[in-house]
Design a protein around this motif. Structure first.
Motif, PDB file in Angstrom:
ATOM      1  N   GLU A 188       0.828  -1.211   0.000  1.00 16.18           N
ATOM      2  CA  GLU A 188       0.000   0.000   0.000  1.00 16.18           C
ATOM      3  C   GLU A 188       0.860   1.257   0.000  1.00 16.18           C
ATOM      4  O   GLU A 188       0.559   2.217  -0.723  1.00 16.18           O
ATOM      5  CB  GLU A 188      -0.940  -0.003   1.208  1.00 16.18           C
ATOM      6  CG  GLU A 188      -2.048  -1.030   1.094  1.00 16.18           C
ATOM      7  CD  GLU A 188      -2.882  -1.138   2.364  1.00 16.18           C
ATOM      8  OE1 GLU A 188      -2.904  -0.179   3.166  1.00 16.18           O
ATOM      9  OE2 GLU A 188      -3.511  -2.197   2.551  1.00 16.18           O
ATOM     10  N   ILE A 189       1.928   1.254   0.776  1.00 17.31           N
ATOM     11  CA  ILE A 189       2.826   2.415   0.804  1.00 17.31           C
ATOM     12  C   ILE A 189       3.495   2.590  -0.553  1.00 17.31           C
ATOM     13  O   ILE A 189       3.579   3.703  -1.081  1.00 17.31           O
ATOM     14  CB  ILE A 189       3.873   2.273   1.936  1.00 17.31           C
ATOM     15  CG1 ILE A 189       3.205   2.378   3.310  1.00 17.31           C
ATOM     16  CG2 ILE A 189       4.998   3.289   1.784  1.00 17.31           C
ATOM     17  CD1 ILE A 189       2.610   3.728   3.642  1.00 17.31           C
ATOM     18  N   LEU A 190       3.955   1.498  -1.160  1.00 16.47           N
ATOM     19  CA  LEU A 190       4.573   1.590  -2.483  1.00 16.47           C
ATOM     20  C   LEU A 190       3.596   2.181  -3.495  1.00 16.47           C
ATOM     21  O   LEU A 190       3.956   3.082  -4.259  1.00 16.47           O
ATOM     22  CB  LEU A 190       5.055   0.220  -2.955  1.00 16.47           C
ATOM     23  CG  LEU A 190       5.759   0.241  -4.314  1.00 16.47           C
ATOM     24  CD1 LEU A 190       7.183   0.761  -4.160  1.00 16.47           C
ATOM     25  CD2 LEU A 190       5.777  -1.152  -4.926  1.00 16.47           C
ATOM     26  N   LEU A 193       4.375   5.699  -5.489  1.00 15.95           N
ATOM     27  CA  LEU A 193       4.685   5.643  -6.919  1.00 15.95           C
ATOM     28  C   LEU A 193       3.491   5.919  -7.814  1.00 15.95           C
ATOM     29  O   LEU A 193       3.664   6.219  -8.991  1.00 15.95           O
ATOM     30  CB  LEU A 193       5.261   4.269  -7.283  1.00 15.95           C
ATOM     31  CG  LEU A 193       6.556   3.859  -6.594  1.00 15.95           C
ATOM     32  CD1 LEU A 193       7.000   2.496  -7.085  1.00 15.95           C
ATOM     33  CD2 LEU A 193       7.643   4.901  -6.785  1.00 15.95           C
ATOM     34  N   GLY A 194       2.295   5.781  -7.277  1.00 13.95           N
ATOM     35  CA  GLY A 194       1.091   5.888  -8.095  1.00 13.95           C
ATOM     36  C   GLY A 194       0.742   4.517  -8.655  1.00 13.95           C
ATOM     37  O   GLY A 194       1.598   3.634  -8.784  1.00 13.95           O
ATOM     38  N   ALA A 226       3.273   1.409  -9.968  1.00 13.28           N
ATOM     39  CA  ALA A 226       3.207   0.269  -9.057  1.00 13.28           C
ATOM     40  C   ALA A 226       2.704  -0.979  -9.780  1.00 13.28           C
ATOM     41  O   ALA A 226       3.257  -2.074  -9.601  1.00 13.28           O
ATOM     42  CB  ALA A 226       2.316   0.589  -7.861  1.00 13.28           C
ATOM     43  N   ALA A 227       1.690  -0.824 -10.621  1.00 11.58           N
ATOM     44  CA  ALA A 227       1.162  -1.979 -11.353  1.00 11.58           C
ATOM     45  C   ALA A 227       2.198  -2.554 -12.308  1.00 11.58           C
ATOM     46  O   ALA A 227       2.266  -3.774 -12.495  1.00 11.58           O
ATOM     47  CB  ALA A 227      -0.101  -1.591 -12.108  1.00 11.58           C
ATOM     48  N   GLU A 228       3.015  -1.703 -12.907  1.00  6.15           N
ATOM     49  CA  GLU A 228       4.086  -2.191 -13.783  1.00  6.15           C
ATOM     50  C   GLU A 228       5.184  -2.887 -12.989  1.00  6.15           C
ATOM     51  O   GLU A 228       5.765  -3.869 -13.445  1.00  6.15           O
ATOM     52  CB  GLU A 228       4.702  -1.018 -14.557  1.00  6.15           C
ATOM     53  CG  GLU A 228       3.778  -0.421 -15.590  1.00  6.15           C
ATOM     54  CD  GLU A 228       4.319   0.896 -16.163  1.00  6.15           C
ATOM     55  OE1 GLU A 228       5.435   1.308 -15.805  1.00  6.15           O
ATOM     56  OE2 GLU A 228       3.593   1.499 -16.978  1.00  6.15           O
ATOM     57  N   THR A 229       5.460  -2.390 -11.795  1.00  5.68           N
ATOM     58  CA  THR A 229       6.534  -2.929 -10.967  1.00  5.68           C
ATOM     59  C   THR A 229       6.118  -4.225 -10.287  1.00  5.68           C
ATOM     60  O   THR A 229       6.899  -5.180 -10.245  1.00  5.68           O
ATOM     61  CB  THR A 229       6.946  -1.885  -9.900  1.00  5.68           C
ATOM     62  OG1 THR A 229       7.289  -0.663 -10.565  1.00  5.68           O
ATOM     63  CG2 THR A 229       8.125  -2.375  -9.078  1.00  5.68           C
ATOM     64  N   PRO A 241       4.764  12.147  -3.764  1.00  4.01           N
ATOM     65  CA  PRO A 241       5.130  11.266  -4.869  1.00  4.01           C
ATOM     66  C   PRO A 241       6.653  11.175  -4.979  1.00  4.01           C
ATOM     67  O   PRO A 241       7.371  12.111  -4.651  1.00  4.01           O
ATOM     68  CB  PRO A 241       4.530  11.955  -6.095  1.00  4.01           C
ATOM     69  CG  PRO A 241       3.445  12.809  -5.553  1.00  4.01           C
ATOM     70  CD  PRO A 241       3.907  13.249  -4.193  1.00  4.01           C
ATOM     71  N   ALA A 242       7.114  10.019  -5.434  1.00  2.00           N
ATOM     72  CA  ALA A 242       8.553   9.790  -5.533  1.00  2.00           C
ATOM     73  C   ALA A 242       8.846   8.930  -6.752  1.00  2.00           C
ATOM     74  O   ALA A 242       7.943   8.505  -7.467  1.00  2.00           O
ATOM     75  CB  ALA A 242       9.059   9.137  -4.263  1.00  2.00           C
TER      76      ALA A 242
END
Length: 175
Positions: free
Chosen positions: A121-123, A127-128, A132-135, A161-162
């Motif tokens: 959840e934090i990630l 990242l958005g 996140a879905a790609e990662t 955001p980061a």
């Protein structure tokens, strides 16, 4: 060519490596890493050390499997690595993780060793959803490490955001 500017803050998000099954009568809190998890923890710690990823401080859940995962980083990065355990990372939700991360003062870098679903959840928050879905298209795998740079320092329970700098997955061995 000049070096890129140092980030305002670097966060390392590490989900504990694969845990073994609970033994009869054993509490979830006391589960240890399985054989595969012990290897995963060593692999990701060595991958991070080889790339020069070294946090100033590691905050880890007090669960045995998280403590074991954090200790792999001490072995890879040196006995002087500061590791502190925090009870709230065991049962805490993403809100607890966020407060702990943003409450660390002026550190340049911090690693958090914890559990899902809070780590994921934090990630996703930082990242958005798209990145996140790609990662992590299938969720945040055990033993994986996200290296995240913030331009602006997180503060007062707010994670701006980061940018994902590196994704180290012991299953892939190629980060």
């Amino acid at each position: 060519m000049s070096a890129p500017p140092a980030p305002g803050f670097r966060l390392y998000l590490l989900r504990h490596a694969k845990a073994g099954w609970a033994l009869p009568g054993q509490k979830d809190f006391d589960r240890t890493l399985g054989d595969a998890g012990l290897v995963e923890a060593e692999i990701v710690a060595e991958m991070a050390a080889d790339r020069g990823f070294a946090p100033e401080l590691i905050l880890t859940s007090t669960a045995v499997r998280c403590l074991q995962t954090a200790e792999a980083f001490r072995r890879a990065m040196g006995e002087n690595l500061d590791i502190r355990d925090i009870d709230a990372l065991y049962e805490g939700a993403a809100d607890s993780y966020r407060e702990i991360i943003t409450g660390q003062g002026s550190l340049a870098s911090l690693m958090v060793v914890g559990h899902n679903p809070a780590i994921e959840e934090i990630l996703r928050e930082i990242l958005g959803e798209r990145v996140a879905a790609e990662t992590i298209p299938y969720g945040y795998p055990p033993g994986a490490l996200a290296v995240i740079d913030f331009h602006d320092r997180p503060q007062a329970g707010i994670l701006p955001p980061a940018r994902l700098v590196a994704w180290l997955d012991p299953e892939c061995h190629d980060g």
